[in-house]
Design a protein around this motif. Structure first.
Motif, short mmCIF file in Angstrom:
data_model
loop_
_atom_site.label_atom_id
_atom_site.label_comp_id
_atom_site.label_asym_id
_atom_site.label_seq_id
_atom_site.Cartn_x
_atom_site.Cartn_y
_atom_site.Cartn_z
N UNK A 56 0.91 -1.26 -0.01
CA UNK A 56 0.17 -0.03 0.03
C UNK A 56 0.68 1.25 -0.02
N UNK A 57 1.99 1.34 0.77
CA UNK A 57 2.69 2.35 1.03
C UNK A 57 3.51 2.90 -0.34
N UNK A 58 3.75 1.59 -1.10
CA UNK A 58 4.22 1.86 -2.33
C UNK A 58 3.29 1.98 -3.61
N UNK A 59 2.20 1.84 -3.36
CA UNK A 59 1.22 1.84 -4.58
C UNK A 59 1.07 0.73 -5.47
N UNK A 60 1.72 -0.59 -5.13
CA UNK A 60 2.03 -1.57 -5.58
C UNK A 60 0.51 -2.63 -5.41
N UNK A 61 0.08 -3.28 -6.72
CA UNK A 61 -0.74 -4.32 -6.31
C UNK A 61 -0.02 -5.67 -6.47
N UNK A 62 -0.71 -6.64 -5.62
CA UNK A 62 -0.26 -7.83 -5.33
C UNK A 62 -1.16 -8.99 -6.10
N UNK A 63 -0.66 -9.88 -6.72
CA UNK A 63 -1.28 -11.20 -7.27
C UNK A 63 -0.54 -12.26 -6.92
N UNK A 64 -0.86 -13.44 -7.05
CA UNK A 64 -0.38 -14.71 -6.50
C UNK A 64 -0.26 -15.55 -7.47
N UNK A 65 0.85 -16.24 -7.71
CA UNK A 65 1.08 -17.60 -8.27
C UNK A 65 1.15 -18.73 -7.76
N UNK A 66 0.59 -19.95 -7.76
CA UNK A 66 0.55 -21.11 -7.24
C UNK A 66 0.70 -22.50 -8.25
N UNK A 67 1.95 -23.47 -8.02
CA UNK A 67 1.83 -24.44 -8.62
C UNK A 67 1.47 -25.60 -7.46
N UNK A 68 0.55 -26.14 -7.37
CA UNK A 68 0.24 -26.90 -6.06
C UNK A 68 1.10 -28.18 -6.03
N UNK A 69 1.37 -28.80 -4.80
CA UNK A 69 2.05 -29.94 -4.67
C UNK A 69 1.29 -31.14 -4.96
N UNK A 70 2.01 -32.24 -5.24
CA UNK A 70 1.20 -33.53 -5.73
C UNK A 70 0.21 -33.83 -4.41
N UNK A 71 0.65 -33.56 -3.30
CA UNK A 71 -0.10 -33.85 -2.00
C UNK A 71 -1.45 -32.79 -1.67
N UNK A 72 -1.54 -31.71 -2.72
CA UNK A 72 -2.49 -31.08 -2.52
C UNK A 72 -3.10 -30.81 -3.95
N UNK A 73 -3.10 -31.89 -4.69
CA UNK A 73 -3.87 -31.88 -6.05
C UNK A 73 -5.31 -32.30 -5.91
N UNK A 74 -5.97 -31.23 -6.57
CA UNK A 74 -7.58 -31.16 -6.35
C UNK A 74 -8.10 -32.45 -7.38
N UNK A 75 -7.32 -32.91 -8.35
CA UNK A 75 -7.77 -33.71 -9.17
C UNK A 75 -7.31 -35.22 -9.03
N UNK A 76 -6.71 -35.20 -7.85
CA UNK A 76 -5.91 -36.90 -7.57
C UNK A 76 -7.14 -37.65 -7.73
N UNK A 77 -6.72 -38.90 -8.08
CA UNK A 77 -7.63 -40.14 -7.52
C UNK A 77 -8.10 -40.39 -6.29
N UNK A 78 -7.05 -40.25 -5.45
CA UNK A 78 -7.21 -40.30 -4.13
C UNK A 78 -8.11 -39.31 -3.37
N UNK A 79 -9.24 -39.70 -2.90
CA UNK A 79 -9.79 -38.78 -2.16
C UNK A 79 -9.39 -38.02 -1.05
N UNK A 80 -8.35 -38.76 -0.20
CA UNK A 80 -7.66 -38.15 0.78
C UNK A 80 -6.63 -36.93 0.27
N UNK A 81 -6.01 -36.98 -0.70
CA UNK A 81 -5.24 -36.00 -1.41
C UNK A 81 -6.11 -34.93 -1.85
N UNK A 82 -7.44 -35.28 -2.35
CA UNK A 82 -8.31 -34.08 -2.78
C UNK A 82 -8.86 -33.33 -1.60
N UNK A 83 -8.94 -33.96 -0.37
CA UNK A 83 -9.44 -33.41 0.94
C UNK A 83 -8.27 -32.48 1.36
N UNK A 84 -7.01 -32.99 1.22
CA UNK A 84 -5.91 -32.35 1.90
C UNK A 84 -5.76 -31.01 0.65
#
Length: 289
Positions: A56-84
């Motif tokens: 805010x002090x520098x007048x800068x906007x923030x955006x975020x980038x993310x490459x999820x780890x395999x343990x946090x894969x929303x498309x995993x065949x493992x339901x526990x991984x999708x939950x995590x």
């Protein structure tokens, strides 16, 4: 358009603190700094406050980038991984909201980098990815955050490789805050035409990354920047244009991006800054018109 840079340009580790770079990019003339969301959940509340205050002090906007780890894969065949994955995303989105971030982009629907030595099922990964993102979208909307699904090249992901596939995936989620994210580095590998790909995304284009074919800063390579700029203006793109150059080898960044040689011509920190500033001026000129 707002013009930004991913702070990992200067770093070798994804976990590097983004705070020192907020004022730095402001002094270089950028409007936006993109930060890695991977490790925000390890930051203290006071450190998050400090980052937000510095932006805010520098007048800068923030955006975020993310490459999820395999343990946090929303498309995993493992339901526990999708939950995590869902738990990880909820915590991460809440933290980026504290930084007044409204855009997060990357392979949100999958994981990155994909291990191609393991069995792959594009059809089922697509289906589970759509379900995971559609389910997460309402949570993100309550935080005023857009989920921008990045179109990646065939060597980094198998689910979405073209703008056409990106539009199809986003449309299938049925959520207005799920958008397409394009990146010129990946487009150079997969698309027949930069302009056609951007026009295909059209009003669904929510975030845009730039970089040369070898991941140098825009303007130091061979990509058709005037064609890219013309197409962005034709679709009335007014969002962030974030350059994502990677020019130094070493560390986890160099390993994941496959930077096996110094692409900076042995640049020191001052030369790195100068190259970023020159590329910013070039980008504003050719992309805004």
């Amino acid at each position: 358009m707002k013009f930004g840079i991913y702070y990992s340009y200067w770093e070798q580790e994804w976990s590097a603190d983004c705070l020192p770079y907020v004022e730095r990019v402001a002094k270089l003339g950028f409007d936006v700094i993109e930060i890695a969301a991977h490790h925000l959940n390890n930051y203290s509340a006071s450190h998050l406050d400090e980052i937000g205050r510095c932006a805010r002090d520098n007048g800068i906007l923030l955006t975020a980038g993310l490459g999820p780890s395999e343990a946090c894969n929303l498309s995993s065949a493992d339901a526990d991984v999708r939950k995590a994955g869902r738990a990880f995303f909820e915590e991460t989105l809440q933290n980026i909201a504290k930084l007044d971030i409204h855009i997060i982009g990357g392979a949100l629907h999958s994981y990155w980098p994909v291990d191609f030595n393991k069995p792959l099922d594009k059809t089922e990964d697509w289906k589970r990815g759509v379900e995971g993102i559609a389910s997460l979208a309402d949570f993100a909307a309550d935080l005023d955050i857009n989920l921008c699904i990045e179109v990646l090249n065939r060597f980094e992901n198998h689910v979405i490789n073209t703008a056409e596939e990106g539009v199809k995936f986003v449309t299938e989620t049925g959520k207005s805050n799920v958008k397409v994210m394009l990146d010129t580095f990946h487009m150079n590998i997969e698309e027949d035409s930069f302009g056609a790909a951007i026009r295909t995304a059209g009003p669904l284009l929510g975030h845009f990354h730039t970089g040369e074919a070898n991941r140098r800063v825009p303007g130091k390579g061979r990509l058709p920047w005037h064609e890219i700029g013309t197409a962005l203006r034709e679709v009335n793109y007014t969002g962030a244009v974030v350059m994502e150059p990677f020019v130094k080898s070493g560390g986890q960044v160099g390993k994941d991006i496959r930077v096996w040689r110094d692409l900076s011509n042995n640049a020191d920190q001052q030369k790195m800054d100068d190259d970023a500033r020159e590329s910013l001026n070039f980008s504003r000129f050719v992309l805004q018109g």
